[in-house]
Design an enzyme around this catalytic site. Sequence first.
Site, short mmCIF file in Angstrom:
data_model
loop_
_atom_site.label_atom_id
_atom_site.label_comp_id
_atom_site.label_asym_id
_atom_site.label_seq_id
_atom_site.Cartn_x
_atom_site.Cartn_y
_atom_site.Cartn_z
N LYS B 116 9.99 7.23 -14.25
CA LYS B 116 8.69 6.77 -14.76
C LYS B 116 8.49 7.20 -16.21
CE LYS B 116 6.24 6.40 -10.40
NZ LYS B 116 5.01 6.57 -9.64
N GLU B 200 -1.02 12.01 -16.90
CA GLU B 200 -1.69 10.94 -17.64
C GLU B 200 -3.17 10.93 -17.27
OE1 GLU B 200 0.52 7.47 -16.37
OE2 GLU B 200 -0.77 7.21 -14.64
N HIS B 235 -1.72 6.12 -0.79
CA HIS B 235 -1.05 5.58 -1.98
C HIS B 235 -0.02 4.51 -1.65
CE1 HIS B 235 -3.06 8.42 -4.56
NE2 HIS B 235 -2.61 9.43 -3.86
N ARG B 292 13.75 -3.85 -7.86
CA ARG B 292 14.23 -4.35 -6.57
C ARG B 292 13.31 -5.46 -6.08
NH1 ARG B 292 9.87 -2.10 -3.78
NH2 ARG B 292 9.35 -0.03 -4.48
#
Lengths: 171, 497
Positions: B116, B200, B235, B292
Amino acid sequence: MKYQIQLGGATRNVEVAGAKNGAGGWQVALDGKPMAADVALVEGGRISLLLAGRSYTFAWATLEKNASGATLWLAGAGREASAEVLDARRLTFQERVEQSGRAKIKAPMAGKVVKLLAEAGARIEAGQGVLVLEAMKMQNEVRSPKSGALLACLVAPGDTVATGQLLAEVE
Amino acid sequence: MFRKILIANRGEIAVRLVRGCRDLGIAAVAVFSDVDRAGLHVLLADEAYRLGPAPAAESYLSIARVLEAARASGAEAIHPGYGFLAENAEFAAACRDAGIVFIGPTPESMAALGSKTAARGLAKAHNIPILEGTVDAVGSLAEAAAVAARIGYPVMLKAAAGGGGKGMRLVTAAEQLESAFRLAATEAQAAFGDAAVFLERAVLQPRHVEIQILGDQHGNLVWLGERECSVQRRHQKIIEESPAPRLSDATREKMGAAALRIARAAHYTNAGTVEFLVDGEENFYFLEVNTRLQVEHPVTELVTGLDLVQEQVRIAAGMPLRFTQEQVRRRGHAIECRVYAEDPAANFMPCPGKIQRLHAPGGPGVRDDTGVYAGWTVPLEYDPLLSKLITWGEDRGQALARMRRALAEYQIAGIGHNLSFFRRVLQDGAFVRGEVDTGYVARLQAQPEAAAEEGWEDLASVAAAIASDLAAAPAAANGGGAVQTPWQIAARQAALR
């Protein structure tokens, strides 16, 4: 045959008399209220019910068989639930037990005990709520099948219980 | 074109890939662990090879064993599906070294986008909006505290190597940072073997919208619309739809263009998904690229009319895309519900077990991508996804109406599942109005559930009594001979000849 069905926290008495070959017209009495049902066996484990012209299809599965009956899983009419089924012979046995001694109160479904409605030692009437069980965000009162003294409550608020778990005993 | 493809996966996606191969006239090779010997993907495949015992590390995650099965079967290509080895650049490289085509992007593209933090850096360099925070992994708690103080709380800690919500922590105040930092790093280490986390700015109750991309090996790249994936628990997505409700065409176009920019920067080929967070003002921020095929790819297939698996296979075989961006047409609305063996009342805990009865819905606009059947025991070892139910309609209203109808028809008995939860969502006013964000499921669960439909319990009690009666006397239940065994039927037929 007479059955006692525990489903969603309530107990219902259902008497059914089927046609000789299983399919066709059945006589059904729900808590003494008679109704005519037309039954067709769709395939192993699925039945079609016509009740006053309304059509319903139920799939069922046996989750557990035990001394006091069986736990069925029912899926139909857009919902599903588990049900404790006591059959006539076992019911008469249970009735004998109830007359002479203790009755076990079991969890009709997996869930969480929200609160107790009676304390150990209290005198309770048949049909009186013993505790409140929450499952699928729904609160259900679990009631006593007989009048007597609440011997012991084996769970406390906040406990998570499994289907069929012994909750309390009444003598 | 390939003659034989090995499918390095299990469950519904392996079944879907077998079907994709079959449609192309390509032989499909299944692989299985010991508990999956009778899995639906094995039953449907042309060939099947055992990988090893149930634990994924000794079966579906073993690069050596998957490649061994590929060699034994003579497969020319491997489709990894999603999960397991799908985003493992080492596996893609091992396939290349073994002379087997990996159906997906190159190991180099995967490495560039797989972490990431690396993807964030790439996005920043190509002028794609990212949430303020650290571009690289945070080195120490002190650094995390300094960055958090600068950008302001709440902040989100995320595993650099992460996915699926693992190693993710929301930190709303400075005093929570230390324990959250430690927990996120520990979780990241356990889940991905890499403790690196980055930080973040947190967008509270954002929407999660993603863009499907497709690129061939000749430099052609297209985007195929977006998917709204905000309905999540733990999530993880459970409902996806396309187009995203309440998203302006202008924002959609900007997101598509941004997705193509980052894909081009990573020399991306094959199918991929660029994920974005969208806030209340339709500002969007790059999250990550999933290198993917996504679980929710059928939603895009239904609105574009494309078969993404077939496109993936063609691209891997070196063929150019058969259409341009201008030729991509999106029509109507599609929605997917992920049917899991899990209990919505117990924080969506998985509840594997034996499926005793199963009746899947059908009819106009309904697609059921299943991996199970009646009699199948859902193993404990893997993700308990049973099936993906997808409906299509001319507009969102028709797609939702068809989903309601399909959910009502779906019957699974014997194990717990989340169908009732979807039935509830599809009746919920906020959902029907398209008012969803990642906090939706928690808000819905906090509301009291509407009482059961009048009379349902009476009806079910009658059904239970009749079912018990039939079960007690199975011979008597033999109406039209339906309960006879096949042997009895065969014997009778033989006697009549």
